[in-house]
Design an enzyme around this catalytic site. Structure first.
Site, short mmCIF file in Angstrom:
data_model
loop_
_atom_site.label_atom_id
_atom_site.label_comp_id
_atom_site.label_asym_id
_atom_site.label_seq_id
_atom_site.Cartn_x
_atom_site.Cartn_y
_atom_site.Cartn_z
N SER A 80 -9.31 7.40 8.07
CA SER A 80 -8.82 6.16 8.68
C SER A 80 -9.42 6.12 10.07
O SER A 80 -9.82 7.16 10.61
CB SER A 80 -7.30 6.20 8.77
OG SER A 80 -6.81 5.18 9.62
N TYR A 136 0.95 10.68 9.97
CA TYR A 136 -0.20 10.02 9.35
C TYR A 136 -1.47 10.29 10.16
O TYR A 136 -2.50 10.68 9.60
CB TYR A 136 0.06 8.51 9.24
CG TYR A 136 -1.03 7.74 8.54
CD1 TYR A 136 -1.11 7.74 7.15
CD2 TYR A 136 -2.00 7.02 9.26
CE1 TYR A 136 -2.12 7.03 6.50
CE2 TYR A 136 -3.00 6.32 8.62
CZ TYR A 136 -3.05 6.32 7.24
OH TYR A 136 -4.05 5.64 6.59
N1 LIG Z 1 -4.87 -0.19 4.16
C1 LIG Z 1 -5.30 0.18 5.32
O1 LIG Z 1 -5.26 -0.61 6.29
C2 LIG Z 1 -5.90 1.57 5.48
C3 LIG Z 1 -6.58 1.85 6.68
C4 LIG Z 1 -7.14 3.12 6.84
C5 LIG Z 1 -7.08 4.06 5.83
N2 LIG Z 1 -6.40 3.75 4.67
C6 LIG Z 1 -6.37 4.78 3.62
O2 LIG Z 1 -6.88 4.23 2.43
C7 LIG Z 1 -6.44 5.03 1.32
C8 LIG Z 1 -5.97 4.12 0.21
O3 LIG Z 1 -4.78 3.44 0.61
P1 LIG Z 1 -4.58 1.86 0.41
O4 LIG Z 1 -4.50 1.27 1.76
O5 LIG Z 1 -5.54 1.34 -0.56
O6 LIG Z 1 -3.07 1.85 -0.15
P2 LIG Z 1 -2.49 1.53 -1.61
O7 LIG Z 1 -1.06 1.93 -1.54
O8 LIG Z 1 -2.81 0.12 -1.99
O9 LIG Z 1 -3.30 2.51 -2.56
C9 LIG Z 1 -3.05 3.90 -2.58
C10 LIG Z 1 -3.22 4.44 -3.99
O10 LIG Z 1 -2.98 5.85 -3.97
C11 LIG Z 1 -2.12 6.18 -5.06
N3 LIG Z 1 -1.37 7.41 -4.74
C12 LIG Z 1 -0.37 7.59 -3.87
N4 LIG Z 1 0.05 8.86 -3.89
C13 LIG Z 1 -0.71 9.51 -4.82
C14 LIG Z 1 -0.76 10.86 -5.29
N5 LIG Z 1 0.08 11.79 -4.83
N6 LIG Z 1 -1.69 11.16 -6.21
C15 LIG Z 1 -2.53 10.21 -6.71
N7 LIG Z 1 -2.51 8.93 -6.33
C16 LIG Z 1 -1.62 8.59 -5.37
C17 LIG Z 1 -1.22 4.97 -5.22
O11 LIG Z 1 -0.62 4.90 -6.49
C18 LIG Z 1 -2.21 3.83 -4.97
O12 LIG Z 1 -2.87 3.44 -6.16
C19 LIG Z 1 -5.35 5.94 1.88
O13 LIG Z 1 -5.89 7.24 2.08
C20 LIG Z 1 -5.01 5.31 3.22
O14 LIG Z 1 -4.48 6.23 4.12
C21 LIG Z 1 -5.82 2.53 4.48
#
Ligand SMILES: NC(=O)c1ccc[n+]([C@@H]2O[C@H](COP(=O)([O-])OP(=O)(O)OC[C@H]3O[C@@H](n4cnc5c(N)ncnc54)[C@H](O)[C@@H]3O)[C@@H](O)[C@H]2O)c1
Length: 287
Positions: free
Chosen positions: A145, A156
């Site tokens: 991130s 986080y």
């Molecule tokens: N959305 C943002 O603004 C943002 C910004 C920076 C980084 N991220 C990172 O992006 C990545 C994806 O998150 P997102 O934003 O798409 O959220 P999201 O909640 O839409 O997707 C996350 C996915 O991970 C799965 N998941 C959760 N725990 C799990 C586990 N223990 N084992 C396997 N799968 C698991 C969930 O079921 C989901 O499909 C994460 O690492 C998050 O920290 C997101």
């Protein structure tokens, strides 16, 4: 890895958000896709959607916090498609305690670090040896991130800083092998996903109901709004494809936010307090 057509990508957390965006972008390049995710319904829908779009795809139930399940994910991918060329350690969660870091329950640390850091460790340990052993190599993309490059904030932020550090170490160690296996770290700011609903995947454990202080709730609402207006996950997916193709390590998806990184190192070099500074034109109440 210039030619992606016909190759195999495994995406953890691929049922939703950024993971699904990457899966679709890989599919659009003619890759075969394996989605490893803890959530059954969205995983099946994601595979159905990819298949309908003409991508060869399978879904595997996987909790990345469990090394054995990540090894089973690797074995299922190898059984189905014979190789894994791209691994995206993307599953991640945000949430838990909203107060000062010393008040965060151990259970919050275990959950967030277990998925965001140990999940990546498990992916690296399970998949890298297989990639090193295959002649056509591979590429690992770890989703950190922008928080992983900024001044620390909450569990986080700690987990994402650790993910960046792990990814940098991974890149160096892979380069030293002389083999065609490389790595990238994805550092997005706001992306339109379900990250604010991360608790939906939190394992059951006895937890005290804590009231969220009004100030913390206001910050959550602000972040939820920014995420709702965030980047399209498929746009992030296409940027990841480009980074894999051109073997670029740092994937910074929000150029407008790059100023916060310059500000971080300025505060360090000038001996100032660790207060993040939002880049010009971005209104974010860091203080
Ligand atoms: N959305 C943002 O603004 C943002 C910004 C920076 C980084 N991220 C990172 O992006 C990545 C994806 O998150 P997102 O934003 O798409 O959220 P999201 O909640 O839409 O997707 C996350 C996915 O991970 C799965 N998941 C959760 N725990 C799990 C586990 N223990 N084992 C396997 N799968 C698991 C969930 O079921 C989901 O499909 C994460 O690492 C998050 O920290 C997101």
């Amino acid at each position: 890895m210039e030619d992606l057509n016909g190759r195999v990508a495994v995406v953890t957390g691929g049922a939703s958000g950024i993971g699904l965006g990457m899966a679709r972008a890989f599919g659009a390049e003619g890759m075969r896709v394996v989605i490893g995710d803890i959530e059954t319904g969205p995983r099946e829908e994601a595979v159905a959607g990819l298949t309908a779009a003409g991508t060869e795809a399978i879904g595997i139930a996987c909790d990345v916090g469990d090394q054995g399940q990540v090894e089973a994910l690797r074995d299922a991918a190898l059984d189905a498609f014979g190789a894994v060329h791209v691994l995206c350690n993307n599953a991640g969660v945000a949430g838990g305690n909203a107060g000062p870091i010393w008040e965060a329950p151990q259970d919050d640390w275990d959950w967030v670090m277990g998925v965001n850091l140990q999940g990546v460790v498990h992916g690296v340990r399970a998949f890298v040896p297989a990639m090193l052993a295959q002649a056509d190599g591979g590429h690992i993309v770890n989703t950190a991130s922008l928080a992983g490059l900024m001044h620390g904030a909450g569990i986080y932020g700690v987990s994402k800083q650790a993910c960046v550090g792990l990814s940098e170490a991974l890149w160096r160690d892979l380069r030293a092998t002389g083999k065609p296996v490389s790595a990238s770290v994805l550092c997005p700011a706001w992306v339109r996903t379900r990250i604010m609903e991360s608790e939906r995947n939190r394992p059951e454990s006895p937890r005290a109901e804590v009231e969220i202080p009004a100030e913390a709730q206001a910050m959550r609402d602000l972040v939820a709004g920014l995420i709702e207006r965030g980047l399209d996950p498929e746009d992030v997916g296409r940027q990841v494809v480009d980074a894999v193709r051109h073997d670029r390590f740092y994937i910074l998806t929000h150029p407008k936010w790059n100023g916060v990184l310059e500000a971080r190192f300025r505060t360090i070099l000038e001996g100032l307090d660790p207060v993040p500074v939002a880049p010009e034109g971005e209104d974010f109440p860091f203080e």
